[in-house]
Design an enzyme around this catalytic site. Sequence first.
Site, PDB file in Angstrom:
ATOM      1  CG  ASN A  64     -13.469   7.238  -0.456  1.00 60.18           C
ATOM      2  OD1 ASN A  64     -14.074   8.305  -0.422  1.00 60.18           O
ATOM      3  ND2 ASN A  64     -13.553   6.340   0.517  1.00 60.18           N
ATOM      4  CB  CYS A 114      -7.409   6.286  -3.306  1.00 58.71           C
ATOM      5  SG  CYS A 114      -6.767   4.915  -2.322  1.00 58.71           S
ATOM      6  CD  GLU A 163      -5.544  10.206  -2.433  1.00 59.40           C
ATOM      7  OE1 GLU A 163      -6.635   9.590  -2.490  1.00 59.40           O
ATOM      8  OE2 GLU A 163      -4.752  10.082  -1.484  1.00 59.40           O
ATOM      9  CB  CYS A 174      -2.370   4.949   0.136  1.00 54.00           C
ATOM     10  SG  CYS A 174      -2.903   4.674  -1.578  1.00 54.00           S
ATOM     11  CB  CYS A 187      -2.568   7.741  -3.969  1.00 53.80           C
ATOM     12  SG  CYS A 187      -4.217   6.990  -4.122  1.00 53.80           S
TER      13      CYS A 187
END
Length: 134
Positions: free
Chosen positions: A47, A58, A60, A94, A97
């Site tokens: 992140n 993020c 991901e 989230c 993501c």
Amino acid sequence: MSISSEDKARLIAVAEAATRKAYAPFSGFRVGAAILTESGNIFEGCNVENQSYGLTICAERTAIVSAVAAQGGEKMRIRAIAIVNEDQTPCSPCGACRQFIWEFGRDAIVLFYDSKGLQESSIRQLLPHAFSFD
């Protein structure tokens, strides 16, 4: 789709290492992610926060963007992704993501920690009504 125990362990290890690269001066919440592509490559991400929180990215999405940049968007497909944080506290992807993972891996396995420990789910389970043009 499934992945081997060895691949799971590799993804978790790469994601854990990526947490140390995170830029999280505001929240202190350092997250790492690692994706395994269908071609067998592993890409990491962390992140990256910004003073304007809406510009934060993020882990991901950082990993996915790295893979797309390296392999090309039309070719890159995710087999699995692992998401961890320094404290191994609950940390599922989230909503943004989840949609991003879906875009590049509709059958992807998602590894993350919740209150019961390491969990394995499919992106289809985590995002049952994903947005798609097809």
